[in-house]
Write a protein that holds these residues in place. Structure first.
Motif: not given
Length: 197
Positions: A116-127
């Motif tokens: 979940p932590l990597y998902q959150e970081i990657n989602y922020h990057f995509y945002e």
């Protein structure tokens, strides 16, 4: 003292990036990172609690730097087409740089589905990436060069999907000389997606 600590942390993160590029996410160890940084394993432990802490901060660091470089590239241009061109060129840096980044990034993506932590970081990057896309598309619609019917949100996401898809496909081909081909194909595909008929 604080500046020295930040420099040492940055040194370890750069070493972690190279170590993951060389060994892969699963195989890389704290010792690999320490060796790459030219420090003892104890120094790595002093700044980072464990391997996951280093790698999550590495993912945060590299995605932030990439977004900042891409955003800088588009702010220097005026028109939507100039911004689009600058965006794609800022992503397709060189075969060497893209190969190193995407080898590491693809490893992270493989882990993100279970972390979940990597998902959150990657989602922020995509945002952030989608924000670049929204800016370009909104301007292009205003200028009348992109279709007025475009859904800005959906198109911004598709823009990044085309970029990452082209780069990942190029990486998997294992042919550095196709880098320019994929960059041009990426730009043409996005232009076709956005332009008025």
């Amino acid at each position: 003292m604080k500046k020295k600590a930040e420099e040492r942390k940055d040194q370890v993160l750069k070493a972690a990036f190279q170590a993951v590029a060389d060994h892969g996410f699963d195989a890389v160890t704290l010792q690999h990172i320490a060796d790459q940084a030219g420090v003892s394993k104890g120094v790595v432990h002093y700044y980072f609690q464990n391997k996951e802490t280093i790698l999550s901060q590495l993912l945060q660091s590299i995605t932030t730097k990439i977004y900042e470089a891409e955003h800088r590239a588009i702010t220097e241009k005026q028109t939507a087409l100039e911004k689009l061109n600058a965006y794609v060129h800022s992503v397709f840096l060189s075969p060497e740089k893209n190969k190193k980044f995407y080898r590491v990034y693809v490893d992270f993506l493989g882990q993100a589905s279970r972390n979940p932590l990597y998902q959150e970081i990657n989602y922020h990057f995509y945002e952030n990436c989608w924000g670049i896309g929204r800016e370009i598309i909104t301007l292009g619609k205003k200028e009348g060069i992109f279709s007025s019917d475009l859904d800005v949100e959906k198109s911004a996401k598709m823009m990044r999907a085309v970029i990452d898809g082209c780069l990942i496909q190029w990486l998997m081909c294992g042919q550095d000389d196709l880098h320019d081909f994929y960059k041009q194909a990426c730009l043409e595909s996005i232009s076709t997606l956005l332009k008025s008929p």
